[in-house]
Design a protein around this motif. Sequence first.
Motif, PDB file in Angstrom:
ATOM      1  N   ARG A  47     -16.805   0.491  -8.786  1.00  0.00           N
ATOM      2  CA  ARG A  47     -16.110   1.759  -8.981  1.00  0.00           C
ATOM      3  C   ARG A  47     -15.563   2.282  -7.662  1.00  0.00           C
ATOM      4  NH1 ARG A  47     -20.284   5.644 -11.790  1.00  0.00           N
ATOM      5  NH2 ARG A  47     -18.496   7.047 -11.566  1.00  0.00           N
ATOM      6  N   PRO A  48     -14.421   2.970  -7.725  1.00  0.00           N
ATOM      7  CA  PRO A  48     -13.892   3.608  -6.508  1.00  0.00           C
ATOM      8  C   PRO A  48     -14.877   4.659  -5.994  1.00  0.00           C
ATOM      9  CG  PRO A  48     -12.247   3.562  -8.259  1.00  0.00           C
ATOM     10  CD  PRO A  48     -13.551   3.180  -8.889  1.00  0.00           C
ATOM     11  N   SER A  49     -14.833   4.934  -4.692  1.00  0.00           N
ATOM     12  CA  SER A  49     -15.716   5.925  -4.081  1.00  0.00           C
ATOM     13  C   SER A  49     -14.934   7.189  -3.741  1.00  0.00           C
ATOM     14  CB  SER A  49     -16.349   5.360  -2.806  1.00  0.00           C
ATOM     15  OG  SER A  49     -17.134   4.228  -3.099  1.00  0.00           O
ATOM     16  N   THR A  50     -15.585   8.324  -3.874  1.00  0.00           N
ATOM     17  CA  THR A  50     -14.961   9.595  -3.526  1.00  0.00           C
ATOM     18  C   THR A  50     -15.437  10.033  -2.140  1.00  0.00           C
ATOM     19  OG1 THR A  50     -14.850  10.280  -5.846  1.00  0.00           O
ATOM     20  CG2 THR A  50     -14.646  12.008  -4.178  1.00  0.00           C
ATOM     21  N   TYR A  51     -14.493  10.218  -1.243  1.00  0.00           N
ATOM     22  CA  TYR A  51     -14.794  10.675   0.109  1.00  0.00           C
ATOM     23  C   TYR A  51     -14.336  12.122   0.259  1.00  0.00           C
ATOM     24  CZ  TYR A  51     -15.929   5.956   1.698  1.00  0.00           C
ATOM     25  OH  TYR A  51     -16.524   4.727   1.865  1.00  0.00           O
TER      26      TYR A  51
END
Length: 206
Positions: free
Chosen positions: A59-63
Amino acid sequence: MKKSAADRILMFLKMRGEATSLLISEELSITKEGARKHLLNLAQEGLIQPTVKSEGVGRPSTYYTLTEKGLAQFPDTHAEITVQLLKSVKNLLGENALDLLISDREKNTHDRYEKALAKTKNLEQRLEVLVVARSKEGYMAEWKKEGKDYFLIENHCPICAAATECQGFCRAELSNFQSLLGKEYTVERVDHIISGGQRCVYKISQ
């Protein structure tokens, strides 16, 4: 006075540039849910903003990073009056007078740091002394080593408005670092707040 979790998150993002909620929870020793709650509140206040990044498989990561409003929580020291004074010096006395002012500040700073560095025996000791001195002045400084190179990192610039108005301040600081760290090293600025960077980073190499 003990800082709130929200203040600590803002400080951490200022120091790191960006971070995920997981990293924030681990570094600040708070629960994942607690970190997400604080991040949501800070985002609603317009102090931080999320960016989703794809990192290959999974899954993409939220920064999260600080917004302009968030960065404003770390103010430039006496910004408005400093800029006004610099403009007055330039208008009334000319560019040469401004150069003399910056040169005098550069010399005073150099002499003060040189005295503090007198008993240091190697580059790492010199960097440690500089980091302490710069942090006391509001630069939120740190240093690290990567391979054979060293990096002096300043996460905040307390004279940012003055440096934006007159970049002679930045040239003077680079000159001082080169002189203080020794002729056997090359010091170059590889990231610059004035140029849109998250921080000012100086690479020290032989």
